[in-house]
Scaffold this active site. Sequence first.
Site, PDB file in Angstrom:
ATOM      1  N   SER A  29      42.157  48.325  -7.134  1.00 41.12           N
ATOM      2  CA  SER A  29      43.082  47.882  -6.717  1.00 41.12           C
ATOM      3  C   SER A  29      43.994  46.962  -8.008  1.00 41.12           C
ATOM      4  O   SER A  29      44.716  46.904  -8.049  1.00 41.12           O
ATOM      5  CB  SER A  29      42.309  46.654  -6.025  1.00 41.12           C
ATOM      6  OG  SER A  29      41.326  45.822  -6.703  1.00 41.12           O
ATOM      7  N   ASN A  61      32.951  39.001  -3.792  1.00 44.38           N
ATOM      8  CA  ASN A  61      33.593  39.099  -2.220  1.00 44.38           C
ATOM      9  C   ASN A  61      33.873  37.128  -2.685  1.00 44.38           C
ATOM     10  O   ASN A  61      35.233  37.027  -1.438  1.00 44.38           O
ATOM     11  CB  ASN A  61      32.782  38.561  -1.135  1.00 44.38           C
ATOM     12  CG  ASN A  61      31.596  40.298  -1.152  1.00 44.38           C
ATOM     13  OD1 ASN A  61      32.945  41.354  -2.062  1.00 44.38           O
ATOM     14  ND2 ASN A  61      31.469  40.555  -0.467  1.00 44.38           N
ATOM     15  N   THR A  81      78.322  31.558  23.214  1.00 48.46           N
ATOM     16  CA  THR A  81      77.396  31.696  23.680  1.00 48.46           C
ATOM     17  C   THR A  81      77.568  33.080  24.202  1.00 48.46           C
ATOM     18  O   THR A  81      78.978  33.838  24.699  1.00 48.46           O
ATOM     19  CB  THR A  81      77.150  30.807  24.853  1.00 48.46           C
ATOM     20  OG1 THR A  81      78.341  30.917  25.717  1.00 48.46           O
ATOM     21  CG2 THR A  81      76.334  29.420  24.727  1.00 48.46           C
ATOM     22  N   HIS A  82      76.459  34.117  24.476  1.00 49.32           N
ATOM     23  CA  HIS A  82      76.821  35.416  24.469  1.00 49.32           C
ATOM     24  C   HIS A  82      77.416  36.318  23.512  1.00 49.32           C
ATOM     25  O   HIS A  82      78.652  37.081  24.114  1.00 49.32           O
ATOM     26  CB  HIS A  82      76.605  35.669  25.901  1.00 49.32           C
ATOM     27  CG  HIS A  82      76.298  34.997  26.692  1.00 49.32           C
ATOM     28  ND1 HIS A  82      75.352  35.549  27.545  1.00 49.32           N
ATOM     29  CD2 HIS A  82      76.099  33.561  27.798  1.00 49.32           C
ATOM     30  CE1 HIS A  82      74.651  34.802  28.122  1.00 49.32           C
ATOM     31  NE2 HIS A  82      75.558  33.695  28.094  1.00 49.32           N
ATOM     32  N   SER A 126      82.936  50.016  -2.003  1.00 48.36           N
ATOM     33  CA  SER A 126      82.485  51.097  -1.331  1.00 48.36           C
ATOM     34  C   SER A 126      83.088  52.325  -2.803  1.00 48.36           C
ATOM     35  O   SER A 126      84.283  51.878  -3.406  1.00 48.36           O
ATOM     36  CB  SER A 126      83.391  51.255  -0.508  1.00 48.36           C
ATOM     37  OG  SER A 126      83.549  52.680  -0.328  1.00 48.36           O
ATOM     38  N   LYS A 159      87.472  47.662   0.835  1.00 44.83           N
ATOM     39  CA  LYS A 159      86.263  46.880   0.746  1.00 44.83           C
ATOM     40  C   LYS A 159      85.564  45.844   0.225  1.00 44.83           C
ATOM     41  O   LYS A 159      85.596  46.690  -0.956  1.00 44.83           O
ATOM     42  CB  LYS A 159      85.011  48.127   1.194  1.00 44.83           C
ATOM     43  CG  LYS A 159      85.438  49.293   2.425  1.00 44.83           C
ATOM     44  CD  LYS A 159      85.103  49.067   3.318  1.00 44.83           C
ATOM     45  CE  LYS A 159      83.816  49.417   3.613  1.00 44.83           C
ATOM     46  NZ  LYS A 159      83.355  48.942   5.411  1.00 44.83           N
ATOM     47  N   ASN A 184      81.655  44.107   0.551  1.00 39.13           N
ATOM     48  CA  ASN A 184      80.712  44.676   1.841  1.00 39.13           C
ATOM     49  C   ASN A 184      79.583  43.174   1.506  1.00 39.13           C
ATOM     50  O   ASN A 184      79.818  43.049  -0.060  1.00 39.13           O
ATOM     51  CB  ASN A 184      80.165  45.823   2.009  1.00 39.13           C
ATOM     52  CG  ASN A 184      81.212  47.218   2.325  1.00 39.13           C
ATOM     53  OD1 ASN A 184      81.818  46.238   2.856  1.00 39.13           O
ATOM     54  ND2 ASN A 184      80.470  48.173   1.481  1.00 39.13           N
ATOM     55  N   GLU A 243      73.269  41.326   3.943  1.00 41.63           N
ATOM     56  CA  GLU A 243      72.777  42.655   4.752  1.00 41.63           C
ATOM     57  C   GLU A 243      71.317  42.646   4.134  1.00 41.63           C
ATOM     58  O   GLU A 243      70.499  43.159   5.395  1.00 41.63           O
ATOM     59  CB  GLU A 243      73.654  43.616   4.638  1.00 41.63           C
ATOM     60  CG  GLU A 243      75.137  43.430   5.292  1.00 41.63           C
ATOM     61  CD  GLU A 243      75.869  44.899   4.968  1.00 41.63           C
ATOM     62  OE1 GLU A 243      75.285  45.955   5.668  1.00 41.63           O
ATOM     63  OE2 GLU A 243      76.970  44.215   4.752  1.00 41.63           O
ATOM     64  N   TYR A 281      32.445  40.639   4.489  1.00 41.47           N
ATOM     65  CA  TYR A 281      32.901  41.633   3.719  1.00 41.47           C
ATOM     66  C   TYR A 281      32.947  43.134   4.238  1.00 41.47           C
ATOM     67  O   TYR A 281      32.469  43.828   4.423  1.00 41.47           O
ATOM     68  CB  TYR A 281      32.612  41.625   2.555  1.00 41.47           C
ATOM     69  CG  TYR A 281      34.045  41.521   1.327  1.00 41.47           C
ATOM     70  CD1 TYR A 281      35.416  40.809   0.993  1.00 41.47           C
ATOM     71  CD2 TYR A 281      33.594  43.063   0.604  1.00 41.47           C
ATOM     72  CE1 TYR A 281      36.234  41.485   0.730  1.00 41.47           C
ATOM     73  CE2 TYR A 281      34.728  43.805   0.037  1.00 41.47           C
ATOM     74  CZ  TYR A 281      36.069  43.008   0.083  1.00 41.47           C
ATOM     75  OH  TYR A 281      36.416  44.157  -0.733  1.00 41.47           O
ATOM     76  N   GLN A 311      40.192  44.652   0.599  1.00 42.04           N
ATOM     77  CA  GLN A 311      40.533  45.316  -0.819  1.00 42.04           C
ATOM     78  C   GLN A 311      43.638  45.147   0.219  1.00 42.04           C
ATOM     79  O   GLN A 311      43.640  44.798  -1.084  1.00 42.04           O
ATOM     80  CB  GLN A 311      40.468  46.229  -1.660  1.00 42.04           C
ATOM     81  CG  GLN A 311      41.794  46.091  -2.058  1.00 42.04           C
ATOM     82  CD  GLN A 311      40.990  47.212  -3.092  1.00 42.04           C
ATOM     83  OE1 GLN A 311      39.634  47.069  -4.359  1.00 42.04           O
ATOM     84  NE2 GLN A 311      40.747  48.410  -3.838  1.00 42.04           N
ATOM     85  N   LYS A 364      46.156  42.628  -0.147  1.00 40.76           N
ATOM     86  CA  LYS A 364      46.645  42.027  -1.612  1.00 40.76           C
ATOM     87  C   LYS A 364      48.326  42.640  -1.816  1.00 40.76           C
ATOM     88  O   LYS A 364      49.837  41.452  -1.622  1.00 40.76           O
ATOM     89  CB  LYS A 364      46.239  42.397  -2.739  1.00 40.76           C
ATOM     90  CG  LYS A 364      45.275  41.297  -2.989  1.00 40.76           C
ATOM     91  CD  LYS A 364      43.911  41.521  -3.444  1.00 40.76           C
ATOM     92  CE  LYS A 364      42.590  41.360  -3.500  1.00 40.76           C
ATOM     93  NZ  LYS A 364      42.528  42.052  -2.231  1.00 40.76           N
TER      94      LYS A 364
HETATM   95  N1  ARG Z   1      39.003  44.282  -5.703  1.00 35.17           N
HETATM   96  C1  ARG Z   1      37.975  43.405  -3.844  1.00 35.17           C
HETATM   97  C2  ARG Z   1      39.328  43.380  -3.018  1.00 35.17           C
HETATM   98  O1  ARG Z   1      40.066  42.913  -3.349  1.00 35.17           O
HETATM   99  C3  ARG Z   1      37.300  42.640  -4.913  1.00 35.17           C
HETATM  100  C4  ARG Z   1      36.361  42.153  -3.978  1.00 35.17           C
HETATM  101  C5  ARG Z   1      35.158  43.643  -3.851  1.00 35.17           C
HETATM  102  N2  ARG Z   1      34.012  43.097  -2.954  1.00 35.17           N
HETATM  103  C6  ARG Z   1      33.184  44.252  -3.280  1.00 35.17           C
HETATM  104  N3  ARG Z   1      32.075  43.507  -2.582  1.00 35.17           N
HETATM  105  N4  ARG Z   1      33.554  45.798  -3.058  1.00 35.17           N
HETATM  106  O2  ARG Z   1      38.423  43.038  -1.974  1.00 35.17           O
END
Ligand code: ARG
Length: 463
Positions: free
Chosen positions: A27, A114, A159-160, A281, A287, A289, A294, A321, A326, A329
């Site tokens: 990660s 964790n 409205t509408h 454009s 144009k 825009n 948008e 966990y 992971q 993120k």
């Molecule tokens: N990179 C992991 C995550 O984002 C960190 C935790 C990993 N823990 C594990 N037991 N493999 O969740």
Amino acid sequence: MSEASPTLWSGRFSEPVTARVQRYTASIGFDYRLAEFDIQGSLAHARMLARQAIIDDGDLRAIEQGLTDILNDIRAGRFTWKLELEDVHLNIEKALTERVGDAGKRLHTGRSRNDQVATDIRLYLRHNIDLILQGLRDCQLALLDLAEQHADIPMPGHTHLQVAQPVSFGHHMMAYFEMFSRDAHRMTDCRRRLNRLPLGAAALAGTSYPIDRAQVAKELDFDGVCENSLDAVSDRDFAIEFSACASVVMMHFSRLSEELILWMNPRFGFIDLPDRFCTGSSIMPQKKNPDVPELMRGKTGRVYGHLLGLLTLMKGQPLAYNKDNQEDKEPLFDTVDTLLDTLAIAADMLPGIQVRPEAMLAALQQGFATATDLADYLVKKGLPFRDAHEAVARAVRLAEQRACELADLSLDTLRQFSALIQDDVYAVLSINGSLHSRDHVGGTAPNQVRAAVARARASLTSR
Ligand code: ARG
């Protein structure tokens, strides 16, 4: 980042993962963004370990020095992230150990990645919610200025998407102010719920060291600790809640954008936007825009998508966990980035809106926008509302046939529909008469709009 090179994970393993599996499971390509928060959490954890005499003061000093150096290197772009070290936590811990030796190896005492990662994400979100709240506030201030400047400007309320009744442009802006106020409250509420410390939960069951979680919570400005270790490391409901709050904010910006786009269309011509928020454009020279609104409307889709993604990510996970987490993120980072950009650009764009009162008035003079006022006039003279509604509907039909407005009909003509009509009717049929008559809290009368702006300013300063 350095190239992948298959490594043996530990003494427990007899063969290395392939380069592809290494890439698949790592990660670091995205979670390096948690580095500042990871170090913040590690410093608080190490200080607690020393205060509890789990590590000694020499170790603490080495850890503090090492982490501070690492942070400086990261900030200066001098730090090399290594794919084979999987994630931000292992990268930093390894670098620390390389710099300070055994003290670095002691940092992870009583902790697991964790509870570490759960803490990092909470710190990251808390920090960004504060930025989002500032951004919302900047947009709200821009709306208040617009509302104040244009409290007296009548525009067609729809409205509408059909002309309904006159409203002031300021009143319309204040509608969005209200939406963003609720958004800010929702974000604040979300912040309150996520502001609890997972550290101490360790891998899932807690730890046998004599830790002091309250101390760590205090140092990291958490309002308390997560009460249950299994819950602390496994749930991401706070991330889902944040994404839901962000989705609602984007939904509001998307509605506002849709209106700006419509109003900029020459058939409306109600507003213009500064050139720096528009593009031309490549083929049609005429144009201009409204690209920025948008895109605000368009980017709402990805934020909704992240919410659905996170909900789906969690739904089948057994406690506690799992590596699935992971995947929380990237959607979170993208949600935060999208929302912060949207807020910053909106706060810049809103003050640039140029209002075209003549176009708004012209539109109002075409849609029988004061028909309700005529019905209300008849009711005030004693006619039951349903009968008044019918009489006005017939008058509108005649005006439509003659391609004129109600106010263009003579008194004699109007009296064909109700003998209660007298020459004071023309004041009622006027746009400004209609606007000023809705004179109560929440109504569109200009003095009410100004009062709403004043209350809103006060509420912003107390927030
Ligand atoms: N990179 C992991 C995550 O984002 C960190 C935790 C990993 N823990 C594990 N037991 N493999 O969740």
